[in-house]
Design a protein around this motif. Structure first.
Motif, PDB file in Angstrom:
ATOM      1  N   ARG A  31       0.954  -1.199  -0.011  1.00 53.99           N
ATOM      2  CA  ARG A  31       0.067  -0.194   0.133  1.00 53.99           C
ATOM      3  C   ARG A  31       0.777   1.325  -0.082  1.00 53.99           C
ATOM      4  O   ARG A  31       0.532   2.099  -0.986  1.00 53.99           O
ATOM      5  N   LEU A  34       6.661   4.331   4.202  1.00 51.94           N
ATOM      6  CA  LEU A  34       6.836   5.566   4.920  1.00 51.94           C
ATOM      7  C   LEU A  34       8.314   5.551   5.463  1.00 51.94           C
ATOM      8  O   LEU A  34       8.822   4.669   5.934  1.00 51.94           O
ATOM      9  N   TYR A  36      10.608   7.822   8.562  1.00 54.99           N
ATOM     10  CA  TYR A  36      10.466   8.326  10.006  1.00 54.99           C
ATOM     11  C   TYR A  36      11.910   8.575  10.270  1.00 54.99           C
ATOM     12  O   TYR A  36      12.790   7.946   9.950  1.00 54.99           O
ATOM     13  N   PHE A  45       7.259  11.472  11.785  1.00 59.31           N
ATOM     14  CA  PHE A  45       6.822  11.195  10.191  1.00 59.31           C
ATOM     15  C   PHE A  45       7.714  12.131   9.392  1.00 59.31           C
ATOM     16  O   PHE A  45       7.817  13.507   9.681  1.00 59.31           O
ATOM     17  N   MET A  48       5.558   9.815   3.221  1.00 63.79           N
ATOM     18  CA  MET A  48       4.484   8.565   2.955  1.00 63.79           C
ATOM     19  C   MET A  48       4.466   8.496   1.243  1.00 63.79           C
ATOM     20  O   MET A  48       4.203   9.506   0.495  1.00 63.79           O
ATOM     21  N   GLU A  92       3.585  -0.548   4.526  1.00 65.78           N
ATOM     22  CA  GLU A  92       2.311  -0.916   4.980  1.00 65.78           C
ATOM     23  C   GLU A  92       1.603  -1.913   3.762  1.00 65.78           C
ATOM     24  O   GLU A  92       1.898  -1.459   2.645  1.00 65.78           O
ATOM     25  N   THR A  97      -8.058  -2.083   7.842  1.00 66.81           N
ATOM     26  CA  THR A  97      -8.427  -0.840   7.742  1.00 66.81           C
ATOM     27  C   THR A  97      -7.415   0.200   8.719  1.00 66.81           C
ATOM     28  O   THR A  97      -7.506   1.327   8.629  1.00 66.81           O
ATOM     29  N   ALA A  98      -6.722  -0.171   9.394  1.00 60.77           N
ATOM     30  CA  ALA A  98      -5.751   0.415  10.338  1.00 60.77           C
ATOM     31  C   ALA A  98      -4.235   0.285   9.642  1.00 60.77           C
ATOM     32  O   ALA A  98      -4.104  -0.818   8.647  1.00 60.77           O
ATOM     33  N   SER A  99      -3.291   0.979  10.077  1.00 64.09           N
ATOM     34  CA  SER A  99      -2.084   0.940   9.659  1.00 64.09           C
ATOM     35  C   SER A  99      -1.366  -0.023  10.353  1.00 64.09           C
ATOM     36  O   SER A  99      -0.571   0.264  11.509  1.00 64.09           O
TER      37      SER A  99
ATOM     38  N   TYR B  31      -7.879   6.090  15.011  1.00 64.93           N
ATOM     39  CA  TYR B  31      -7.076   4.750  15.310  1.00 64.93           C
ATOM     40  C   TYR B  31      -6.033   4.994  16.057  1.00 64.93           C
ATOM     41  O   TYR B  31      -5.201   5.882  16.138  1.00 64.93           O
ATOM     42  N   GLY B  98      -7.398   4.971   9.276  1.00 65.80           N
ATOM     43  CA  GLY B  98      -6.660   4.136   8.910  1.00 65.80           C
ATOM     44  C   GLY B  98      -5.892   4.275   7.512  1.00 65.80           C
ATOM     45  O   GLY B  98      -6.214   5.009   6.792  1.00 65.80           O
ATOM     46  N   ASN B  99      -4.492   3.538   7.568  1.00 64.97           N
ATOM     47  CA  ASN B  99      -3.917   3.833   6.385  1.00 64.97           C
ATOM     48  C   ASN B  99      -3.390   4.949   6.044  1.00 64.97           C
ATOM     49  O   ASN B  99      -3.253   5.493   4.859  1.00 64.97           O
ATOM     50  N   GLU B 100      -3.178   5.818   7.053  1.00 68.38           N
ATOM     51  CA  GLU B 100      -2.771   7.162   6.950  1.00 68.38           C
ATOM     52  C   GLU B 100      -1.546   7.366   8.048  1.00 68.38           C
ATOM     53  O   GLU B 100      -1.234   6.262   8.710  1.00 68.38           O
ATOM     54  N   LYS B 101      -0.674   8.447   7.821  1.00 71.77           N
ATOM     55  CA  LYS B 101       0.685   8.303   8.607  1.00 71.77           C
ATOM     56  C   LYS B 101       0.270   8.279  10.206  1.00 71.77           C
ATOM     57  O   LYS B 101      -0.587   8.957  10.563  1.00 71.77           O
ATOM     58  N   LEU B 102       1.076   7.743  10.746  1.00 71.82           N
ATOM     59  CA  LEU B 102       1.022   7.411  12.374  1.00 71.82           C
ATOM     60  C   LEU B 102       1.697   8.682  12.945  1.00 71.82           C
ATOM     61  O   LEU B 102       2.989   8.837  12.457  1.00 71.82           O
ATOM     62  N   PHE B 103       1.307   9.247  14.012  1.00 73.79           N
ATOM     63  CA  PHE B 103       1.894   9.970  14.988  1.00 73.79           C
ATOM     64  C   PHE B 103       2.263   9.145  16.195  1.00 73.79           C
ATOM     65  O   PHE B 103       1.173   8.630  16.814  1.00 73.79           O
TER      66      PHE B 103
END
Lengths: 113, 113
Positions: A31, A34, A36, A45, A48, A92, A97-99, B31, B98-103
């Motif tokens: 998908r 990323l 970091y 971050f 992406m 990823e 649904t989650a990362s 999330y 979901g499926n977005e950058k994580l902090f």
């Protein structure tokens, strides 16, 4: 099993140098990838990447993804001592649904005066 | 800038004891995640949480681990009976979708003696 390999493991450069950090990956149903920066504790971050060949840029940092060859590079130009950190690459996969990120071991960059 | 906060920053416990690691994710994020990093090793996914339930968990996240969102702001990781090998830096993270950058938060360094 998803796999992320970063190289080099560590790097020492002089301030002002340009560096290129590498990340290769194997992941089913890719998908995104990323980057970091981890200075002391929290990974922060940077980028992406989801599409091949489109460079993302932020100041002196830039990154690009090659989905055919399964790798990404992170470039830092005119390095400063504040760039000293561990740079983490993570991938990823699609499907959740989650990362859920799979990380590489990181590249430790030290910038000296 | 909003950030993920974690408490405590350091936790020392005896083997077999229960610990609760606390996190306050970014307020409008939906999330929530826990990752951990054993010294010298990769950052590893533990669990993701959405809509008041676990959406995915790793093999590491066995019956000794649990997560909870006890109120509208906190997100906790409980380890019921700690083992020596649970010693690690535990990172909480959150994302808007979901499926977005994580902090990531700054982490809790857990030492099991």
């Amino acid at each position: 099993e998803d796999k992320v390999v970063q190289s080099p493991l560590s790097l020492v450069v002089h301030e002002g140098d340009t560096v290129t950090l590498n990340c290769s990956y194997e992941v089913t149903n890719f998908r995104s990838l990323l980057w970091y920066k981890q200075e002391k504790k929290a990974p922060t971050f940077l980028f992406m990447l989801t599409s091949s060949g489109i460079e993302k840029k932020s100041g002196r940092l830039s990154s690009i993804l090659d989905k055919k060859e399964l790798f990404s590079i992170l470039n830092i130009t005119a390095t400063q001592t504040g760039d000293s950190a561990v740079y983490l690459c993570a991938v990823e996969r699609k499907g959740g649904t989650a990362s859920k990120l799979t990380f590489g071991t990181g590249t430790r960059l030290q910038v000296t005066l | 800038e909003p950030e993920v906060t974690q408490t405590p920053s350091h936790q020392v416990t005896q083997m077999g004891q229960e610990v609760i690691l606390r996190c306050v994710p970014i307020s409008n994020h939906l999330y929530f995640y826990w990752y951990r990093q054993i010294l010298g090793q990769k950052v590893e996914f533990l669990v993701s949480f959405y809509n008041n339930e676990i959406s995915e968990k790793s093999e590491i996240f066995d019956d000794q681990f649990s997560v909870e969102r006890p109120d509208g702001s906190n997100f906790t990781l409980k380890i019921r009976s700690t083992k020596l090998e649970d010693s690690a830096m535990y990172f909480c993270a959150s994302s808007w979708v979901g499926n977005e950058k994580l902090f990531f938060g700054s982490g809790t360094q857990l030492s099991v003696l």
